[in-house]
Design a protein around this motif. Sequence first.
Motif, PDB file in Angstrom:
ATOM      1  N   THR A 258       0.845  -1.190   0.000  1.00  0.00           N
ATOM      2  CA  THR A 258       0.000   0.000   0.000  1.00  0.00           C
ATOM      3  C   THR A 258       0.885   1.246   0.000  1.00  0.00           C
ATOM      4  O   THR A 258       2.116   1.157   0.113  1.00  0.00           O
ATOM      5  CB  THR A 258      -0.914   0.032   1.236  1.00  0.00           C
ATOM      6  OG1 THR A 258      -0.124   0.303   2.403  1.00  0.00           O
ATOM      7  CG2 THR A 258      -1.632  -1.307   1.417  1.00  0.00           C
ATOM      8  N   ARG A 260       1.350   3.204   2.289  1.00  0.00           N
ATOM      9  CA  ARG A 260       2.079   3.308   3.558  1.00  0.00           C
ATOM     10  C   ARG A 260       3.387   2.530   3.532  1.00  0.00           C
ATOM     11  O   ARG A 260       4.290   2.808   4.320  1.00  0.00           O
ATOM     12  CB  ARG A 260       1.200   2.800   4.704  1.00  0.00           C
ATOM     13  CG  ARG A 260       0.010   3.700   5.018  1.00  0.00           C
ATOM     14  CD  ARG A 260      -0.814   3.132   6.143  1.00  0.00           C
ATOM     15  NE  ARG A 260      -1.407   1.842   5.790  1.00  0.00           N
ATOM     16  CZ  ARG A 260      -1.992   1.025   6.663  1.00  0.00           C
ATOM     17  NH1 ARG A 260      -2.038   1.354   7.944  1.00  0.00           N
ATOM     18  NH2 ARG A 260      -2.521  -0.115   6.262  1.00  0.00           N
ATOM     19  N   ASN A 261       3.497   1.538   2.647  1.00  0.00           N
ATOM     20  CA  ASN A 261       4.717   0.750   2.558  1.00  0.00           C
ATOM     21  C   ASN A 261       5.792   1.414   1.701  1.00  0.00           C
ATOM     22  O   ASN A 261       6.975   1.082   1.812  1.00  0.00           O
ATOM     23  CB  ASN A 261       4.428  -0.626   1.955  1.00  0.00           C
ATOM     24  CG  ASN A 261       3.508  -1.470   2.807  1.00  0.00           C
ATOM     25  OD1 ASN A 261       2.349  -1.653   2.472  1.00  0.00           O
ATOM     26  ND2 ASN A 261       4.008  -1.972   3.920  1.00  0.00           N
ATOM     27  N   ARG A 263       8.241   4.050   0.840  1.00  0.00           N
ATOM     28  CA  ARG A 263       8.997   5.131   1.478  1.00  0.00           C
ATOM     29  C   ARG A 263       9.797   5.874   0.410  1.00  0.00           C
ATOM     30  O   ARG A 263       9.687   5.595  -0.778  1.00  0.00           O
ATOM     31  CB  ARG A 263       9.918   4.568   2.554  1.00  0.00           C
ATOM     32  CG  ARG A 263       9.203   3.729   3.596  1.00  0.00           C
ATOM     33  CD  ARG A 263       8.225   4.523   4.418  1.00  0.00           C
ATOM     34  NE  ARG A 263       7.665   3.721   5.496  1.00  0.00           N
ATOM     35  CZ  ARG A 263       6.811   4.181   6.398  1.00  0.00           C
ATOM     36  NH1 ARG A 263       6.424   5.442   6.348  1.00  0.00           N
ATOM     37  NH2 ARG A 263       6.342   3.388   7.349  1.00  0.00           N
ATOM     38  N   ASP A 268       9.009  -0.523   2.644  1.00  0.00           N
ATOM     39  CA  ASP A 268       9.009  -0.919   4.045  1.00  0.00           C
ATOM     40  C   ASP A 268       8.108  -2.147   4.205  1.00  0.00           C
ATOM     41  O   ASP A 268       7.018  -2.204   3.644  1.00  0.00           O
ATOM     42  CB  ASP A 268       8.481   0.225   4.908  1.00  0.00           C
ATOM     43  CG  ASP A 268       8.770   0.024   6.383  1.00  0.00           C
ATOM     44  OD1 ASP A 268       9.031  -1.113   6.787  1.00  0.00           O
ATOM     45  OD2 ASP A 268       8.711   1.015   7.140  1.00  0.00           O
ATOM     46  N   THR A 297       3.827   6.998  -5.250  1.00  0.00           N
ATOM     47  CA  THR A 297       2.587   7.304  -4.538  1.00  0.00           C
ATOM     48  C   THR A 297       2.040   8.649  -5.013  1.00  0.00           C
ATOM     49  O   THR A 297       2.738   9.654  -4.982  1.00  0.00           O
ATOM     50  CB  THR A 297       2.797   7.338  -3.017  1.00  0.00           C
ATOM     51  OG1 THR A 297       3.777   8.331  -2.678  1.00  0.00           O
ATOM     52  CG2 THR A 297       3.289   5.984  -2.515  1.00  0.00           C
ATOM     53  N   ASN A 304       6.390   9.612  -2.686  1.00  0.00           N
ATOM     54  CA  ASN A 304       7.293   8.541  -2.263  1.00  0.00           C
ATOM     55  C   ASN A 304       7.471   7.567  -3.422  1.00  0.00           C
ATOM     56  O   ASN A 304       6.529   7.318  -4.180  1.00  0.00           O
ATOM     57  CB  ASN A 304       6.757   7.818  -1.041  1.00  0.00           C
ATOM     58  CG  ASN A 304       7.020   8.569   0.246  1.00  0.00           C
ATOM     59  OD1 ASN A 304       7.630   9.634   0.236  1.00  0.00           O
ATOM     60  ND2 ASN A 304       6.556   8.033   1.366  1.00  0.00           N
TER      61      ASN A 304
END
Length: 429
Positions: A258, A260-261, A263, A268, A297, A304
């Motif tokens: 997602t 959020r992973n 970076r 991550d 992203t 990111n």
Amino acid sequence: MSDQLFQFQPLSDVAMAIKDGTHGTHIRVANGVPFLSAKNISANGTIEWDSSDDRITESEYFQLNKSFPLEAGDVLLTIVGSLGRRAIYSGERVTFQRSVAYVRPNPKKVESRFLFHWMGHPKFFAELQRRSNATAQAGLYLGELGKVSVPVVSRDKQEKIAQILDTLDTAMRETEAIIKKLNAVKQGLRHDLLTRGIDSNGELRPPQSEAPQLYKDSPLGWIPKEWDIGTTESYLNRIIDYRGKTPEKTESGIPLITARNVRLGYIDSEPCEFIAHEDFDRWMTRGIPQKGDILFTTEAPLGNLAQIETDNRLAFAQRIIILQAGPRIINTFLKYFMLGQMFRSRLFALGSGSTVEGIQQSTFRRLLITVPKSLTEQEIIIQKLTEMDSKINSESKYAAKLKQTKSGLMNDLLTGHVRVTPLLETTTP
């Protein structure tokens, strides 16, 4: 050292004094003595301040210092707000507000460095939290601080334990300094490589101001004559996105990446989420990413990016687009270019959103990039930046190892689980 665990006693029994900073109201002045608070005690165990910090007059400092002058070796501990950060006072000409406590060790009972390290132990911090009041802003009364437990051990053994932990602290600081320096060098190198490139001799081209004949003007400024400029879309074979609802997650299966992973420069593993194997083909109908593709992203967060470094199957959620490079650009060069300041400054200038900063895919496709026509030049640039990344990664792994080693030793040495003498031979340079 005995194999038995250490005994403990209250901090007040091993301290000559426990006091906090001034509770008074003081006039701030432009030039004077630094008037510091809990924010000036760093998580790394140092006192840090600069010209932006408050200052008080010499006369007020004199009065405060007269009532309780700090002495080198006093241990400072934050007791209001950010609870539990500590440092050893070494004689700086500063004074503190009430958010910082001063603990003056009794030299016959406890050594400053040993107490400093014990204050960094999770058991010490856990007891601080238990004894702190439960108001909106965490705080600890001095009477409660005096009740916090401290290991009872001979001064000789305290000094040996502190020596080991000091050695690790020094190694960690030196490694962090190396990483900081390497990152600064990397920033400069990346800027030079992505604006000047590499000449036929394998060297950085001289800057445009020194060799204007090697450059041409472009919408992005001066670029080497051997470079092209075009839209991001023109250099890609394909952009894959996954608009729509996030797929149903399972406890195991195919990893789900997602936003959020993703970076800045790497993927991550946390949070670690999955979708079922049987859902993969149905969910990934827009296209199957490949090793080397770039993840980007488009919002929450914007900008990111990372490169896929595995052939294993991965699933992707919304707010990520996958960039598959065309024949005129190498994937990894695209990654480094998009990590550069030239690209990122224009990206964030164009990004917009009422609640979350983001960029429309149509806008992203029109962003300009500059690329060497020669794939060989791209490869040399990639090699130089990859080598720098490898150095930083190596030092970062070493720093993580030191941190892990120290954590284990703090638990063992400060509670008496492990003999200290044999460890001196392995940790002292």
